[in-house]
Scaffold this motif. Structure first.
Motif, PDB file in Angstrom:
ATOM      1  N   GLU A 280      -2.894 -43.510 -11.928  1.00  0.00           N
ATOM      2  CA  GLU A 280      -3.760 -44.421 -12.657  1.00  0.00           C
ATOM      3  C   GLU A 280      -5.178 -43.856 -12.657  1.00  0.00           C
ATOM      4  OE1 GLU A 280      -3.543 -48.440 -11.382  1.00  0.00           O
ATOM      5  OE2 GLU A 280      -1.349 -48.478 -11.276  1.00  0.00           O
ATOM      6  N   ILE A 281      -5.695 -43.569 -13.835  1.00  0.00           N
ATOM      7  CA  ILE A 281      -7.041 -43.025 -13.963  1.00  0.00           C
ATOM      8  C   ILE A 281      -8.025 -44.183 -13.975  1.00  0.00           C
ATOM      9  CG2 ILE A 281      -8.591 -41.623 -15.364  1.00  0.00           C
ATOM     10  CD1 ILE A 281      -6.151 -40.161 -16.417  1.00  0.00           C
ATOM     11  N   THR A 282      -8.837 -44.250 -12.931  1.00  0.00           N
ATOM     12  CA  THR A 282      -9.659 -45.433 -12.708  1.00  0.00           C
ATOM     13  C   THR A 282     -11.079 -45.298 -13.219  1.00  0.00           C
ATOM     14  OG1 THR A 282     -10.319 -44.618 -10.526  1.00  0.00           O
ATOM     15  CG2 THR A 282      -8.363 -45.999 -10.640  1.00  0.00           C
ATOM     16  N   GLU A 283     -11.540 -44.081 -13.463  1.00  0.00           N
ATOM     17  CA  GLU A 283     -12.953 -43.888 -13.794  1.00  0.00           C
ATOM     18  C   GLU A 283     -13.222 -44.324 -15.223  1.00  0.00           C
ATOM     19  OE1 GLU A 283     -14.715 -39.820 -13.462  1.00  0.00           O
ATOM     20  OE2 GLU A 283     -15.475 -40.700 -11.617  1.00  0.00           O
ATOM     21  N   GLU A 298      -1.922 -32.692 -18.595  1.00  0.00           N
ATOM     22  CA  GLU A 298      -0.698 -32.124 -19.157  1.00  0.00           C
ATOM     23  C   GLU A 298       0.130 -31.424 -18.089  1.00  0.00           C
ATOM     24  OE1 GLU A 298       0.535 -32.803 -22.102  1.00  0.00           O
ATOM     25  OE2 GLU A 298      -1.211 -34.131 -22.181  1.00  0.00           O
ATOM     26  N   HIS A 299      -0.538 -30.799 -17.119  1.00  0.00           N
ATOM     27  CA  HIS A 299       0.181 -30.162 -16.015  1.00  0.00           C
ATOM     28  C   HIS A 299       0.952 -31.219 -15.225  1.00  0.00           C
ATOM     29  CE1 HIS A 299       0.024 -26.874 -12.668  1.00  0.00           C
ATOM     30  NE2 HIS A 299       1.229 -27.382 -12.820  1.00  0.00           N
ATOM     31  N   LEU A 300       0.312 -32.338 -14.937  1.00  0.00           N
ATOM     32  CA  LEU A 300       0.976 -33.419 -14.221  1.00  0.00           C
ATOM     33  C   LEU A 300       2.176 -33.931 -15.011  1.00  0.00           C
ATOM     34  CD1 LEU A 300      -2.118 -35.413 -12.891  1.00  0.00           C
ATOM     35  CD2 LEU A 300      -0.459 -34.165 -11.502  1.00  0.00           C
ATOM     36  N   ARG A 301       1.993 -34.067 -16.309  1.00  0.00           N
ATOM     37  CA  ARG A 301       3.105 -34.553 -17.141  1.00  0.00           C
ATOM     38  C   ARG A 301       4.277 -33.584 -17.121  1.00  0.00           C
ATOM     39  NH1 ARG A 301      -0.869 -37.122 -21.559  1.00  0.00           N
ATOM     40  NH2 ARG A 301      -0.364 -39.325 -21.208  1.00  0.00           N
ATOM     41  N   ARG A 302       3.977 -32.278 -17.134  1.00  0.00           N
ATOM     42  CA  ARG A 302       5.071 -31.296 -17.067  1.00  0.00           C
ATOM     43  C   ARG A 302       5.836 -31.401 -15.759  1.00  0.00           C
ATOM     44  NH1 ARG A 302       1.176 -27.965 -19.544  1.00  0.00           N
ATOM     45  NH2 ARG A 302       0.686 -26.946 -17.559  1.00  0.00           N
ATOM     46  N   LEU A 303       5.149 -31.818 -14.706  1.00  0.00           N
ATOM     47  CA  LEU A 303       5.820 -32.026 -13.425  1.00  0.00           C
ATOM     48  C   LEU A 303       6.676 -33.286 -13.422  1.00  0.00           C
ATOM     49  CD1 LEU A 303       2.905 -31.175 -10.933  1.00  0.00           C
ATOM     50  CD2 LEU A 303       4.895 -29.762 -11.453  1.00  0.00           C
ATOM     51  N   GLY A 304       6.429 -34.175 -14.389  1.00  0.00           N
ATOM     52  CA  GLY A 304       7.171 -35.429 -14.461  1.00  0.00           C
ATOM     53  C   GLY A 304       6.343 -36.661 -14.155  1.00  0.00           C
ATOM     54  N   VAL A 305       5.066 -36.459 -13.787  1.00  0.00           N
ATOM     55  CA  VAL A 305       4.176 -37.583 -13.466  1.00  0.00           C
ATOM     56  C   VAL A 305       3.860 -38.363 -14.734  1.00  0.00           C
ATOM     57  CG1 VAL A 305       1.856 -38.190 -12.637  1.00  0.00           C
ATOM     58  CG2 VAL A 305       3.170 -36.397 -11.497  1.00  0.00           C
ATOM     59  N   ARG A 306       3.793 -39.689 -14.603  1.00  0.00           N
ATOM     60  CA  ARG A 306       3.340 -40.526 -15.715  1.00  0.00           C
ATOM     61  C   ARG A 306       1.873 -40.899 -15.501  1.00  0.00           C
ATOM     62  NH1 ARG A 306       8.704 -44.220 -15.773  1.00  0.00           N
ATOM     63  NH2 ARG A 306       8.908 -43.195 -13.751  1.00  0.00           N
ATOM     64  N   ILE A 307       1.165 -41.084 -16.598  1.00  0.00           N
ATOM     65  CA  ILE A 307      -0.266 -41.359 -16.578  1.00  0.00           C
ATOM     66  C   ILE A 307      -0.518 -42.794 -17.045  1.00  0.00           C
ATOM     67  CG2 ILE A 307      -2.540 -40.684 -17.446  1.00  0.00           C
ATOM     68  CD1 ILE A 307      -1.219 -38.581 -15.664  1.00  0.00           C
ATOM     69  N   ALA A 308      -1.407 -43.481 -16.323  1.00  0.00           N
ATOM     70  CA  ALA A 308      -1.796 -44.841 -16.704  1.00  0.00           C
ATOM     71  C   ALA A 308      -3.295 -44.897 -16.938  1.00  0.00           C
ATOM     72  CB  ALA A 308      -1.405 -45.843 -15.616  1.00  0.00           C
ATOM     73  N   ALA A 309      -3.703 -45.641 -17.966  1.00  0.00           N
ATOM     74  CA  ALA A 309      -5.111 -45.958 -18.178  1.00  0.00           C
ATOM     75  C   ALA A 309      -5.367 -47.294 -17.501  1.00  0.00           C
ATOM     76  CB  ALA A 309      -5.424 -46.032 -19.667  1.00  0.00           C
ATOM     77  N   ASP A 310      -6.205 -47.278 -16.476  1.00  0.00           N
ATOM     78  CA  ASP A 310      -6.426 -48.484 -15.669  1.00  0.00           C
ATOM     79  C   ASP A 310      -7.565 -49.319 -16.233  1.00  0.00           C
ATOM     80  OD1 ASP A 310      -5.856 -50.169 -13.572  1.00  0.00           O
ATOM     81  OD2 ASP A 310      -7.122 -49.123 -12.139  1.00  0.00           O
ATOM     82  N   ASP A 311      -7.520 -50.610 -15.926  1.00  0.00           N
ATOM     83  CA  ASP A 311      -8.616 -51.538 -16.246  1.00  0.00           C
ATOM     84  C   ASP A 311      -8.930 -51.585 -17.735  1.00  0.00           C
ATOM     85  OD1 ASP A 311      -8.854 -52.005 -13.527  1.00  0.00           O
ATOM     86  OD2 ASP A 311     -10.414 -50.502 -13.252  1.00  0.00           O
ATOM     87  N   VAL A 312      -7.927 -51.464 -18.594  1.00  0.00           N
ATOM     88  CA  VAL A 312      -8.175 -51.535 -20.034  1.00  0.00           C
ATOM     89  C   VAL A 312      -8.656 -52.943 -20.382  1.00  0.00           C
ATOM     90  CG1 VAL A 312      -7.123 -51.414 -22.322  1.00  0.00           C
ATOM     91  CG2 VAL A 312      -6.502 -49.746 -20.556  1.00  0.00           C
ATOM     92  N   GLY A 313      -9.795 -52.994 -21.055  1.00  0.00           N
ATOM     93  CA  GLY A 313     -10.409 -54.279 -21.377  1.00  0.00           C
ATOM     94  C   GLY A 313     -11.737 -54.449 -20.688  1.00  0.00           C
ATOM     95  N   THR A 314     -12.142 -53.454 -19.855  1.00  0.00           N
ATOM     96  CA  THR A 314     -13.423 -53.554 -19.152  1.00  0.00           C
ATOM     97  C   THR A 314     -14.370 -52.422 -19.556  1.00  0.00           C
ATOM     98  OG1 THR A 314     -12.591 -52.270 -17.269  1.00  0.00           O
ATOM     99  CG2 THR A 314     -12.372 -54.663 -17.149  1.00  0.00           C
TER     100      THR A 314
END
Length: 403
Positions: A280-283, A298-314
């Protein structure tokens, strides 16, 4: 100016310098003792020389005193300013580039650390640094950030020197104590599939024994002394240790700022079960145009990690940022979730996020669900996942249904 030539090619003529402020000498003493070095110094840049202004420690053994001038071409400071050499060099004799410079033998420099000092107008005044006769293998990148913190204080007004040092040194000690202790404690909050009411994973949340600062304030304070990345990586390291204890179908969500993505996170996850990790990317910053961050995502995604956008709406840079980042998970902030049952505007925004998520191949998690009415409204908005105190508060042990 009085001139007293020396036989060493590194040193130039002596210069007259004003009497240093006691506070500056004391601050350099703190720096020298923290790094365990023989000499700490503050110097002013004049054309192609560095004029030593203030010293603390054994200057004579390095042939240095207030007023000594050091030539750029035969020393290290010019290359530190240009970024060619790192801030901290634990062993000058272990690097052939540095070993060839006259300063190593003529001044008997075995370890070196230096950073620029910038004045209130943003102009480079000079450098602050430390010297050691022998190698100092104990020095770490974190010590370079300590040196930068000292340099920032030196660049501010002397009037505020002691006050700023007291505040920042306390923060440095507090944060370093947490890092050296293995990182912050953790609390785990379950994330549920709202249709079936089943736990699909947990989010690892940092917790601190000193409640005078909230967790977010701890990370903000760490950032003020350059230790936010160290603190985040310590928290991630502790969280990843929990992964083997989770059932194989469970996801572990960890929180990092965009800066930490390019500071060792990829290497830390390389040997983990990456497909079960959600980052979860918090910044709250724009990252779409930052090549290094995009590369690491993209490197993380190639490893299989999923990415989240945190605090959407703030204020997380809006829908444009979501489209560019294309996160697998959009975490809808509690400011939109709480009151969603009574506010048509919140429901409309939530429905819009669900639509955006489908278009980019992702899903939405509603944070902060606290009432049955909010839960019902969230389900009716077609948000598939949720978390909040109603579904399960953060606890220091894994929720019973997860173990």
């Amino acid at each position: 100016m009085s001139v007293r030539p020396t036989p060493a090619s590194v040193l130039g003529p002596k210069a007259e310098v004003p009497e240093p402020a006691t506070a500056v000498v004391e601050l350099l003493g703190i720096l020298r003792r923290h790094l365990g070095m023989d000499l700490a110094w503050l110097g002013r840049i004049e054309a192609d020389v560095l004029v030593v202004q203030v010293i603390n420690g054994d200057g004579a053994s390095f042939q240095l005193a207030p007023g000594s001038t050091v030539r750029r071409e035969s020393a290290l400071f010019g290359r530190v300013l240009s970024g060619e050499f790192p801030t901290v060099i634990p062993d000058t004799r272990a690097d052939p580039r540095i070993l060839r410079l006259p300063v190593v033998d003529e001044l008997d420099v075995g370890a070196y650390a230096a950073v620029p000092v910038v004045d209130s107008d943003g102009i480079v005044y000079g450098l602050a640094g430390c010297l050691g006769h022998g190698p100092h293998p104990h020095l770490r990148p974190r010590d370079g950030r300590f040196l930068r913190m000292i340099a920032e204080i030196l660049g501010d007004s002397v009037t505020d020197l002691h006050r700023m040092w007291e505040v920042r040194s306390r923060v440095w000690r507090d944060v370093s104590h947490v890092i050296d202790g293995g990182g912050p404690a953790l609390a785990f909050q379950p994330v549920l599939d709202l249709e079936h009411g089943k736990i699909i994973g947990v989010e690892a949340l940092s917790r601190f024994s000193d409640y005078a600062r909230s967790p977010s304030q701890w990370f903000t304070a760490a950032g003020s002394v350059g230790l936010n990345v160290d603190l985040e990586l310590a928290a991630v390291r502790r969280a990843l240790a929990v992964l083997p204890r989770l059932p194989t179908h469970m996801i572990l969500a960890i929180n990092v700022s965009a800066t930490t993505l390019s500071a060792g996170l990829v290497d830390m996850i390389m040997n983990e079960d990456a497909e079960r990790i959600l980052v979860e990317i918090t910044e709250h910053e724009r990252i779409g145009d930052t090549p290094a961050i995009n590369r690491d995502i993209e490197h993380l995604r190639r490893l299989g990690v999923r990415i989240a956008a945190d605090d959407v709406g703030t204020g997380y840079a809006g829908l444009e940022q979501l489209v560019r980042l294309r996160p697998e998970i959009i975490k809808m902030d509690c400011c939109l979730t709480q009151g969603i049952d009574t506010d048509p505007a919140r429901r409309a925004v939530a429905a819009g996020l669900v639509h955006v998520a489908k278009e980019i191949g992702g899903s939405v998690v509603a944070e902060g669900i606290e009432t049955a009415a909010e839960l019902q409204a969230t389900r009716e908005t077609a948000i598939p996942y949720g978390q909040g105190f109603l579904l399960g508060p953060p606890t220091p042990v894994l929720p019973e249904a997860v173990r």
